[in-house]
Design an enzyme around this catalytic site. Structure first.
Site, PDB file in Angstrom:
ATOM      1  N   HIS A  64      32.734 -32.498   6.906  1.00 44.45           N
ATOM      2  CA  HIS A  64      32.994 -33.279   5.694  1.00 44.45           C
ATOM      3  C   HIS A  64      34.197 -32.752   4.909  1.00 44.45           C
ATOM      4  CE1 HIS A  64      30.344 -30.251   3.575  1.00 44.45           C
ATOM      5  NE2 HIS A  64      31.206 -30.465   2.613  1.00 44.45           N
ATOM      6  N   ASP A 109      27.475 -31.369  10.967  1.00 43.13           N
ATOM      7  CA  ASP A 109      28.563 -31.205  10.002  1.00 43.13           C
ATOM      8  C   ASP A 109      29.450 -30.023  10.385  1.00 43.13           C
ATOM      9  OD1 ASP A 109      30.122 -31.537   7.756  1.00 43.13           O
ATOM     10  OD2 ASP A 109      28.692 -30.588   6.387  1.00 43.13           O
ATOM     11  N   SER A 203      32.218 -25.330   0.590  1.00 41.86           N
ATOM     12  CA  SER A 203      31.805 -26.047   1.798  1.00 41.86           C
ATOM     13  C   SER A 203      32.593 -25.594   3.019  1.00 41.86           C
ATOM     14  CB  SER A 203      32.011 -27.549   1.619  1.00 41.86           C
ATOM     15  OG  SER A 203      30.951 -28.133   0.923  1.00 41.86           O
TER      16      SER A 203
END
Length: 257
Positions: A64, A109, A203
């Site tokens: 992402h 992810d 992230s």
């Protein structure tokens, strides 16, 4: 509320992973300047993420964190006063699990990036080993990144922060994150008492256990560092065969189901 922890200039970019946002390390301290040689600062279409160098030409981050314009910085500590051996690259190739671009599965992810040219190992740059085995429950692991250091305010540090958290029973995260399957390829990690966590801007950053890259930050609570709300990290061990196959030239390799 569950957020993917990503910093987009002065706002959090919310994506479709159940409306998660990117994160930073809350409750930690400034990392030792010589002890995060594999850590990568990722800028992607105005979003800040973390990443991990796994050899001189390849790195890992979260899917992402992908963007059309990506800048990858290696050997960085202070953003304001960069190390002399800091190096900047851009992606040459990017590899994903087939379903990860649809943002529908918790455990896909992951993005493998081939750099436009290799980085040179230096005092502040060196790859981190892929895992030889998965971490066991209660293993103490290290998180790090330039994400926000406040669970409720956008307080982004000039230098990366580090903290220690624990590998938790998968059942703890299944009780918190709706739709998380029993056999999802993720690690549940955090401090049950709260106070230490990754947060906005972290992230894709590493979960390092016993000197190996075991996890990539994917999903966490909002606000960060709440009691009984650990984060989810992509379980790198389950993807080692896929990663190694691509690096050795089998670019058609598929992710585990």
């Amino acid at each position: 509320m569950v957020l993917i922890r990503v910093l987009a200039n002065l706002l959090i970019l919310q994506l479709s992973y159940a409306q998660k946002s990117s994160e930073l390390v809350v409750g930690g301290d400034e990392c030792n300047i010589n002890e995060h040689r594999s850590l990568v600062l990722v800028y992607s279409d105005g979003i800040q993420c973390g990443g991990t160098l796994i050899n001189q030409e390849w790195m890992l981050t979260a899917a992402h964190c992908d963007g059309k314009k990506m800048k990858l910085q290696f050997g960085l500590h202070s953003k304001k006063v960069p190390n002399k051996d800091k190096q900047t690259r851009v992606p040459k190739e990017k590899f994903f699990c087939l379903s990860s671009k649809n943002n529908k599965e918790w455990d896909k992810d992951i993005m493998l990036i081939r750099l436009n040219r290799p980085v040179n190992n230096s005092k502040h740059i060196a790859p981190l080993s892929l895992p030889s085995k998965p971490p066991s429950q209660d293993t103490v692991c290290n998180i790090m990144g330039w994400g926000t250091i406040s669970p409720t305010e956008e307080t982004y540090p000039d230098v990366p922060h580090c903290a220690n958290i624990n590998i938790l029973d998968h059942a703890v995260c299944r009780a918190i994150y709706p739709g998380l399957l029993e056999k999802s390829r993720v690690l549940c990690a955090g401090i049950l008492e709260g106070g230490k966590d990754t947060c906005g801007g972290d992230s894709g950053g590493p979960l390092i256990c016993n000197g190996e890259i075991q996890g990539l930050l994917s999903v966490g609570g909002d606000p960060c560092a709440q009691p009984h709300v650990p984060a989810l990290y992509i379980k790198v061990f389950d993807y080692t065969e896929w990663i190694q196959s691509i690096i050795t030239g089998n670019t058609a390799a598929t992710c585990p189901p």
